[in-house]
Design a protein around this motif. Sequence first.
Motif, PDB file in Angstrom:
ATOM      1  N   GLY A 172       0.804  -1.215   0.000  1.00  0.00           N
ATOM      2  CA  GLY A 172       0.000   0.000   0.000  1.00  0.00           C
ATOM      3  C   GLY A 172       0.837   1.265   0.000  1.00  0.00           C
ATOM      4  O   GLY A 172       2.049   1.249  -0.229  1.00  0.00           O
ATOM      5  N   GLU A 173       0.171   2.367   0.272  1.00  0.00           N
ATOM      6  CA  GLU A 173       0.782   3.696   0.176  1.00  0.00           C
ATOM      7  C   GLU A 173       2.118   3.771   0.923  1.00  0.00           C
ATOM      8  O   GLU A 173       2.217   3.437   2.097  1.00  0.00           O
ATOM      9  CB  GLU A 173      -0.178   4.742   0.746  1.00  0.00           C
ATOM     10  N   HIS A 174       3.142   4.226   0.195  1.00  0.00           N
ATOM     11  CA  HIS A 174       4.465   4.427   0.790  1.00  0.00           C
ATOM     12  C   HIS A 174       5.224   5.452  -0.045  1.00  0.00           C
ATOM     13  O   HIS A 174       4.978   5.598  -1.240  1.00  0.00           O
ATOM     14  CB  HIS A 174       5.242   3.111   0.889  1.00  0.00           C
ATOM     15  N   ASP A 181      -0.041   6.727  -8.129  1.00  0.00           N
ATOM     16  CA  ASP A 181       0.812   7.552  -7.277  1.00  0.00           C
ATOM     17  C   ASP A 181       0.203   8.929  -7.028  1.00  0.00           C
ATOM     18  O   ASP A 181      -0.828   9.298  -7.606  1.00  0.00           O
ATOM     19  CB  ASP A 181       2.228   7.664  -7.859  1.00  0.00           C
ATOM     20  N   SER A 182       0.857   9.680  -6.142  1.00  0.00           N
ATOM     21  CA  SER A 182       0.340  10.970  -5.693  1.00  0.00           C
ATOM     22  C   SER A 182       0.480  12.065  -6.743  1.00  0.00           C
ATOM     23  O   SER A 182      -0.058  13.161  -6.575  1.00  0.00           O
ATOM     24  CB  SER A 182       1.064  11.397  -4.407  1.00  0.00           C
ATOM     25  N   VAL A 201       4.436   9.498  -3.478  1.00  0.00           N
ATOM     26  CA  VAL A 201       3.806   8.435  -2.706  1.00  0.00           C
ATOM     27  C   VAL A 201       3.071   7.541  -3.701  1.00  0.00           C
ATOM     28  O   VAL A 201       2.387   8.036  -4.604  1.00  0.00           O
ATOM     29  CB  VAL A 201       2.821   9.009  -1.669  1.00  0.00           C
ATOM     30  N   HIS A 202       3.244   6.220  -3.564  1.00  0.00           N
ATOM     31  CA  HIS A 202       2.564   5.330  -4.515  1.00  0.00           C
ATOM     32  C   HIS A 202       2.214   4.011  -3.865  1.00  0.00           C
ATOM     33  O   HIS A 202       2.572   3.741  -2.711  1.00  0.00           O
ATOM     34  CB  HIS A 202       3.410   5.129  -5.786  1.00  0.00           C
ATOM     35  N   GLU A 203       1.459   3.203  -4.604  1.00  0.00           N
ATOM     36  CA  GLU A 203       1.168   1.835  -4.198  1.00  0.00           C
ATOM     37  C   GLU A 203       1.325   0.933  -5.408  1.00  0.00           C
ATOM     38  O   GLU A 203       1.167   1.367  -6.558  1.00  0.00           O
ATOM     39  CB  GLU A 203      -0.252   1.700  -3.623  1.00  0.00           C
ATOM     40  N   HIS A 248      -0.506  12.407  -0.971  1.00  0.00           N
ATOM     41  CA  HIS A 248      -1.090  11.153  -0.482  1.00  0.00           C
ATOM     42  C   HIS A 248      -2.007  10.614  -1.571  1.00  0.00           C
ATOM     43  O   HIS A 248      -2.439  11.337  -2.476  1.00  0.00           O
ATOM     44  CB  HIS A 248      -1.872  11.363   0.800  1.00  0.00           C
ATOM     45  N   LEU A 249      -2.324   9.336  -1.488  1.00  0.00           N
ATOM     46  CA  LEU A 249      -3.251   8.739  -2.434  1.00  0.00           C
ATOM     47  C   LEU A 249      -4.681   8.971  -1.977  1.00  0.00           C
ATOM     48  O   LEU A 249      -4.953   8.941  -0.773  1.00  0.00           O
ATOM     49  CB  LEU A 249      -3.002   7.233  -2.537  1.00  0.00           C
TER      50      LEU A 249
END
Length: 293
Positions: free
Chosen positions: A66-68, A88-89, A111-113, A291-292
């Motif tokens: 998940g989001e990182h 991604d963001s 930020v992406h997942e 952020h996502l």
Amino acid sequence: MATDTATAKEVLGIYQAGSTHMVGDGFPVRNLFPSNDLDRHVDPFLMLDYAGPQYFEPTDHPRGVGEHPHRGFETVTIVYDGLVAHRDSAGNSGVIGPGDVQWMTAASGIVHEEMHETSWAKHGGTLHAIQLWVNLPQAKKMSAPGYQTILNTDIPAIPVDGGGAVRVIAGSFHGRKGPARTFTPIELYDLQVKSGTTLALPLPDGHTASFFILHGRASVNGSHTAGEAELIVCTRNGSHVVIDAEDDSRILVMAGAPIGEPIARYGPFVMNTKAELIQAVEDYQAGKMGHLP
């Protein structure tokens, strides 16, 4: 193909995974570096995680990570089997499948997942992929983030004598240029060769060079044979290598101009100093990387 062995890059060593772990719940990886302490010998590459091959049972809840955040480098995801979805963001999103490459420039921060694609997850299947981290020079670490979706059909494949092909993701081979845009000179090839094939591969003198065997067995310069999930690392000096395939083999070729700057790491951030790492953490916590939704 005749070649002058006096200018061949010498083999420094053969390495197996230095660690194994799960990334999220969807990427079981074997790490080849940095776990083997090869920074100087693989510069500008920072990390190689080999995911799978592993079968995942069908599920209505896609697995993945998940989001990182990331800052200071690029992630390069190469898919051999399965489907991986990314968002991604910066508003980028996409799905990559067999033969495709996702090249994400985190740079100043993103930020992406990365998740198993929803419909693929519902049917289940085998996931097989590599993720590389590619360093950015200090002058480019705070550049704007970017994203390249490189589809299988975008990647030129140059046939080789004996059977097989060199797929050029970045750099060039025999006059054919790969589609990836890079900040520093990089040669990144997906090499598939038949058993018994000998290939002389020109690589720039002074550049690092390493070869990851996904399957099969192959030797470099007539010795130093490596097998599945092993990494052959060569010296910077020399202008080519000779690869001999002892079995049908698939090999990821990584070469590049060394950046040669200090490396400071902390989790998903790679900068030049500890102070820059602290700033990266503070910026992420303050929401400056987005952020996502």
